[in-house]
Design an enzyme around this catalytic site. Sequence first.
Site, PDB file in Angstrom:
ATOM      1  N   LYS A   1     -12.378 102.280 -81.180  1.00  0.00           N
ATOM      2  CA  LYS A   1     -13.682 101.757 -81.553  1.00  0.00           C
ATOM      3  C   LYS A   1     -14.600 102.923 -81.910  1.00  0.00           C
ATOM      4  CE  LYS A   1     -17.990 100.155 -79.647  1.00  0.00           C
ATOM      5  NZ  LYS A   1     -18.549 101.274 -80.414  1.00  0.00           N
TER       6      LYS A   1
ATOM      7  N   GLU B   1     -14.965 111.919 -71.342  1.00  0.00           N
ATOM      8  CA  GLU B   1     -15.592 113.158 -71.757  1.00  0.00           C
ATOM      9  C   GLU B   1     -17.053 112.788 -71.970  1.00  0.00           C
ATOM     10  OE1 GLU B   1     -16.268 115.506 -75.180  1.00  0.00           O
ATOM     11  OE2 GLU B   1     -17.374 115.753 -73.295  1.00  0.00           O
TER      12      GLU B   1
ATOM     13  N   GLU C   1     -29.999 115.004 -69.989  1.00  0.00           N
ATOM     14  CA  GLU C   1     -29.445 115.379 -71.279  1.00  0.00           C
ATOM     15  C   GLU C   1     -30.320 114.805 -72.378  1.00  0.00           C
ATOM     16  OE1 GLU C   1     -25.681 113.597 -72.409  1.00  0.00           O
ATOM     17  OE2 GLU C   1     -25.017 115.503 -73.268  1.00  0.00           O
TER      18      GLU C   1
END
Lengths: 498, 516
Positions: free
Chosen positions: B197, B273, B407
């Site tokens: 995807k 990840e 982040e």
Amino acid sequence: MPTLNLTFPNGGKSTVNTDLFINNKWVPALDGKTFATINPTTGKEIGQVAEASAKDIDVAVKAARAAYETSWGEKVPGFERGKLLLKLAEIVEANLEELANIESLDNGKAVAIAKAFDASEVAACLRYYAGWADKNQGKTIEVNDTKFTYTRHEPIGVCGQIIPWNFPLLMFAWKIAPALATGNVVVLKTAEQTPLSAYKMCEFIAQAGIPPGVVNVVSGFGPVAGAAIAKHMDIDKVAFTGSTLVGRNIMKNAAETNLKKVTLELGGKSPNIIFKDADLEVAAKWAAFGIMFNMGQCCCAGSRVYVEEEIYDQFMEVLEKVCKSLPKGDPFQASTFLGPQISQLQQDRIMAYIDSGKKDGAKVRIGGSKGSGDGYFVEPTIFTDVNPDSKIAREEIFGPVVVCSKFKDEADLLRIANDSMYGLAAAVFSRDVSRAIGTAHKLNAGTVWVNCYNQLNSQVPFGGYKASGIGRELGEYALTNYTNVKAVHVNLTIPCPL
Amino acid sequence: MTVVTDLPPRVQLTAPSGRKIHLPTGIFIDNTFSPAAEHGSITTPNPTTGKHLARVSAGTKLDVDRAVIAARKAFETTWGRNSTPGRRSAALLKWAELIENNIQELAELESLDNGKPVWAARDVDIVDSVACLRYYAGLADKIEGRTIEQVEGKKLAFTRSEAIGVCGQIIPWNYPIQMFAWKVAPALAAGNTVVIKPAEQTPLSALRLAELSIEAGFPPGVINVVNGLGSTVGESISSHMDIDKVAFTGSTVTGKRIMTSAASSNLKKVSLELGGKSAVVVFESADLKQAANWASMAILFNQGQDCCAGSRLLVQRSVHDELVAMMVENFEAHKMGDPSDVKTFQGPLVSKAQQEKVLGFIQSGLDQGAKRVTRERRVPEGLEDGYFVSPTIFTECEPGMTIVDEEIFGPVLTVQTFEDEAEAIFKANDTIYGLGAGVFSSDASQCMRVTQAIKAGTVWCNNYMALSNAVPFGGMKQSGFGRELGIEGIKEYTQTKAIHWNYGEQLSWPIDGESS
């Protein structure tokens, strides 16, 4: 630039260079000498090729060393080396027929086999090692926190490679592929009987974009060019495939000069063991294939067959039938399986063994004579009732000659099978695979086949125990032949002991 | 997502160069493109202009189900154990060649959809992706097990590294083609089949890669591409009962959700990840100009939209002012603008949502007392609707500030100082993340000590952002687990089977304490 214009019996044509290949250029031997390469099917000369002397080896080594320090080795990342090997594989694949034609003309093997097997496997081998080019990794090793220790896998440098005449193309690939993948450069000497197909490969090497000096190929004779390689003070490693006799000399020469690293792939007298529960028809076919493939000119040929007593007679009948049925003759006929032996000398040697077998009291079941025609043919030969200490039972014949014996006691059989100075290959036939595995583990050979013979793959290592050689080719194992391991110790906190 | 029942099966885009790019729009299953089962679709804008770019099919659970059926069938019949390493390698190599032959077109497409400069897409992303396919093609026939000493004459024990099966792969929008390659290459080389995807922000290049894969000779069902939303397609993948492994690259928050779904459904294997807040540590002995250049790269490459972006600059107090001055100069020097211009280094962010998010972070920095030392750079004329964010440096940052802890995923750098090595290490590790880090020092022993002390999956020493297909990459702590690239990367797509083969042991019965 001298070339040979070849027209093959199947209508194919090819032009082959006949000078030495150094720095991606064709150069005559410095003293201008040439020698003849013979078509073993007709006994006639194909043409003259350059004959390398020690001086030519010097030139080749200089070219190789320069390439190693500027345009190969650690100057080119593994990934790039891999790409070039892939390109070479691609070109080989686009030219299988031409390669097979040249091989068949120069070596005598069936052209159909040269194409489907020899030339095709060259591409496979190149691809396999292309994949390793950026994966020859060292380690970091934990010792303690006072230092940082790791290994590097570095190329060795300039590698001399001496190849035989039985599988000229394949042996060429087995040698250059791992060497180049790991960053080495090569000076390769072809066998004097079969100089041509390698020179065609050299054209492809230049075409693929492999830099000049990385692969240098010379045609010439063992005692001159081969010895020059083994003795050269600026060759870092020598790899040899050929007879045990010559292998000893190479190793001696290497030791007496600069102690260059040595790997050897030598002769064999491989035992093929047929248990009574083997699938008899199938085993007999494999046994025939094991000795007759390539006219018996395989280092790993199954030249000693041991059949369990109960099925001996039946087995020998099938073996005889299969061997007799193998189509022999002109290698350029599509159906041919058996071509001529490589040379007059080999034919004479094989016939001498056959004569000695007869003198020693062994029985010739089939064959035992030369074939008809101009070529160096020898009839497929089966010996029975063989004295186990006779020459034909102990020495490598390298021809289509098999010695067959029966056995009763397995322990005794294993002793006899292992009772050889050689240890290249062996085979076991049995429907009970578990039992076969048990036996395989007890055979002192570098390759053991269970229910098959002469099946090799680029991914699987090949090499000999005992006097059959040192080191392994193929598989990941071959990388170590072309790698220098450097250990680096980086001191972090250790004070000097003084 | 919108239902559109007459979605054209192909679309044509025009790149700034004038090139016409043709794309299939459908869901890719069994080597065929078709509309989504429930006719869903998504649009993707051009981030440089803010204008509509294309509409493509967006799948739902039904499409994932159909893809998995196709992938399972292929795994059991034409791929997996029924394929040879040579076959798999050949297909990967052919695909690499086809991608290489179409590199300019793919780069322009990637730039249109993502906003990154065309030259970067071509010379970095796609060149690396092609090399990645080649790297794993070369490994396909080198997946080995071991034979292990047992009792001689009785038993042979060995391991086989087998393919896992049907792998679901969910990739992000920051490097669409490269993340696609990193995922499929090791999976396919090892014999798995995939249902992949792409991100909803960047659905286009995957469709072109899928189209090329047909020509590369992959049997139907080996590669399946289902565009759509994370909440439907992504969730269907992570909770699917017949997917054997899910690999995800994206945010930590989504990664947790995926792992939860994987656990609750069939305990499929998971590799993640995720995000990062990587520290770039500059010691006073460093070559400051070099450190400034690498640190600029670390936060500005790909517009800062990099999981391992060096977003926390930790500089030794003695050289803080000098380094910051160099950084500010660098942040003015590169070209920010049209990604089709070869001079452009910084393009727009991928979406309006991302732009607003990053601007929100910048505001929080200002609100929480950090000092912005860069000026607002003007967007080139005509590109005011693009999702640009001016490259920004904040100094006087402290942990506890949102811009330091979280982040940002944009071109925003936070700067802190440290006194000594111990403090540098402490601050570098003071994060829930552990993806990357950089160390700049001319003292080799210091480099050794610090690279060993930092808890990150990749530590760069006197450089940054340099990756290699041969070197494993992945996170520690909440940056994820599992490694991509290198030989480690293919191990994630195999499972070990141990075989104990008896060929000489007889078992007698009954067994008691004396006889055994």
